[in-house]
Design a protein around this motif. Structure first.
Motif, PDB file in Angstrom:
ATOM      1  N   ALA A   1      41.779  34.713  37.549  1.00  0.00           N
ATOM      2  CA  ALA A   1      41.017  35.467  36.552  1.00  0.00           C
ATOM      3  C   ALA A   1      40.852  34.657  35.266  1.00  0.00           C
ATOM      4  N   ALA A   2      41.922  33.965  34.855  1.00  0.00           N
ATOM      5  CA  ALA A   2      41.839  33.128  33.650  1.00  0.00           C
ATOM      6  C   ALA A   2      40.821  32.010  33.853  1.00  0.00           C
ATOM      7  N   GLU A   3      40.841  31.415  35.035  1.00  0.00           N
ATOM      8  CA  GLU A   3      39.883  30.356  35.336  1.00  0.00           C
ATOM      9  C   GLU A   3      38.461  30.907  35.366  1.00  0.00           C
ATOM     10  N   ALA A   4      38.304  32.089  35.958  1.00  0.00           N
ATOM     11  CA  ALA A   4      36.983  32.708  36.034  1.00  0.00           C
ATOM     12  C   ALA A   4      36.405  32.944  34.637  1.00  0.00           C
ATOM     13  N   HIS A   5      37.237  33.416  33.727  1.00  0.00           N
ATOM     14  CA  HIS A   5      36.761  33.663  32.353  1.00  0.00           C
ATOM     15  C   HIS A   5      36.310  32.361  31.691  1.00  0.00           C
ATOM     16  N   GLN A   6      37.043  31.286  31.955  1.00  0.00           N
ATOM     17  CA  GLN A   6      36.668  29.992  31.375  1.00  0.00           C
ATOM     18  C   GLN A   6      35.324  29.511  31.909  1.00  0.00           C
ATOM     19  N   LEU A   7      35.038  29.830  33.159  1.00  0.00           N
ATOM     20  CA  LEU A   7      33.795  29.390  33.793  1.00  0.00           C
ATOM     21  C   LEU A   7      32.645  30.367  33.586  1.00  0.00           C
ATOM     22  N   GLY A   8      32.935  31.505  32.951  1.00  0.00           N
ATOM     23  CA  GLY A   8      31.900  32.509  32.760  1.00  0.00           C
ATOM     24  C   GLY A   8      31.623  33.325  34.006  1.00  0.00           C
ATOM     25  N   ILE A   9      32.582  33.355  34.930  1.00  0.00           N
ATOM     26  CA  ILE A   9      32.454  34.153  36.152  1.00  0.00           C
ATOM     27  C   ILE A   9      33.079  35.528  35.904  1.00  0.00           C
ATOM     28  N   PRO A  10      32.351  36.612  36.106  1.00  0.00           N
ATOM     29  CA  PRO A  10      32.920  37.935  35.847  1.00  0.00           C
ATOM     30  C   PRO A  10      34.012  38.302  36.845  1.00  0.00           C
ATOM     31  N   VAL A  11      35.019  38.994  36.332  1.00  0.00           N
ATOM     32  CA  VAL A  11      36.104  39.511  37.159  1.00  0.00           C
ATOM     33  C   VAL A  11      35.843  41.000  37.373  1.00  0.00           C
ATOM     34  N   ILE A  12      35.672  41.385  38.624  1.00  0.00           N
ATOM     35  CA  ILE A  12      35.390  42.786  38.957  1.00  0.00           C
ATOM     36  C   ILE A  12      36.635  43.398  39.586  1.00  0.00           C
ATOM     37  N   GLU A  13      37.184  44.397  38.922  1.00  0.00           N
ATOM     38  CA  GLU A  13      38.354  45.100  39.432  1.00  0.00           C
ATOM     39  C   GLU A  13      37.885  46.330  40.211  1.00  0.00           C
TER      40      GLU A  13
END
Length: 221
Positions: free
Chosen positions: A76-88
Motif C-alpha cells: 500500500a505504501a508503494e502504491a501511494h508512492q506510484l499514484g496507484i489507488p488502494v481499494i479496500e
C-alpha cells in the motif's frame, strides 16, 4: 427424526434456489477495453477481524498471517508512492438465510453489524476507496465497478483473504472481463493451501500473473 430431515432438505432446496436466483439476476460481465484503461489498482479484500483470526475454527496460519499483514502494508505504501489507488473491499453477510447459516457454522463471524467487520488492527495502510460487498465476487458491488470505470483501471493487483473464496471469485470475474490480474502471492491468505494451489493454477492458465513481495508498476505489465 422425519421432521428434522424434512427441515434439512427444505433448507438445502432453499439455499440452492436462492443461489440460482442470484446467479440469474447477476449483471452480465462486460469485457473492458484495456486500451482505454491504462491505470492500476491495489485491492485488499476482506482483511477484517472476523476473517483474519490466528486461532480458533477459522484461523489462518499465524506466520503466514504476519507475512501477509506486512506485505499488504508495504504494498500500500508503494502504491501511494506510484499514484496507484488502494481499494479496500470488506465483506458482510446480509442475506437472512446466509446469516443463519453463518451463525451455526462460524458463530456469526462476518454478519452485518458485527464488531469484527472492522479492518484488522495490524493493517495500518490508508485506503483511497472503501467498498462493501455481500458476495464473494467483488464485482457484484456496483460501487466497485463504478470506481474502476471512473478511474480507467485495467490492471488489478490482488491481496487479502480467503484465497479459495473471495480472492478466487474476484480474480475469475476480473479475468472474465479482460482485466490484467496480478496475484501477490505472499499477501494472500489461504486456509486450505492445497485447494488454493489448484485454483491458482487455473487462474494462471487463464491469464493471471503471479508476483511475490513488492514491485508494483503504474500500469498493466
Amino acid at each position: 427424526m422425519n421432521l428434522i430431515l424434512g427441515l434439512t432438505l427444505a433448507l438445502i432446496v432453499f439455499l440452492m434456489a436462492n443461489g440460482l436466483y442470484r446467479v440469474i439476476n447477476r449483471p452480465r460481465a462486460k469485457p473492458i477495453d484495456k486500451t482505454a484503461r491504462p491505470n492500476s489498482a491495489l485491492l485488499v479484500i476482506d482483511m477484517q477481524h472476523d476473517f483474519t483470526r490466528a486461532s480458533g475454527k477459522l484461523a489462518h496460519d499465524p506466520e503466514r498471517r504476519l507475512v501477509a499483514f506486512h506485505q499488504i502494508n508495504e504494498l500500500a505504501a508503494e502504491a501511494h508512492q506510484l499514484g496507484i489507488p488502494v481499494i479496500e473491499i470488506s465483506h458482510a453477510f446480509t442475506d437472512p438465510l446466509e446469516k443463519l447459516v453463518v451463525k451455526i457454522i462460524a458463530g456469526g463471524a462476518g454478519i452485518e453489524g458485527s464488531l469484527g467487520l472492522k479492518r484488522d488492527d495490524a493493517l495500518t495502510y490508508e485506503a483511497n476507496y472503501h467498498v462493501w460487498k455481500h458476495e464473494g465476487d467483488s464485482f457484484t458491488a456496483p460501487m466497485f465497478t463504478r470506481y474502476l470505470d471512473d478511474h480507467e483501471i485495467g490492471h488489478l493487483y490482488i491481496t487479502g483473504q480467503d484465497a479459495t473464496a473471495c480472492i478466487n471469485a474476484t480474480a475469475k470475474a476480473a479475468l472474465k472481463r479482460h482485466y490484467d490480474v496480478t496475484l501477490i502471492d505472499d499477501a494472500i491468505l489461504a486456509r486450505n493451501g492445497g485447494k488454493w494451489q489448484a485454483m491458482k493454477d487455473k487462474l494462471l492458465a487463464s491469464g493471471a500473473r503471479l508476483a511475490t513481495g513488492l514491485g508494483l508498476s503504474a500500469g498493466p505489465v
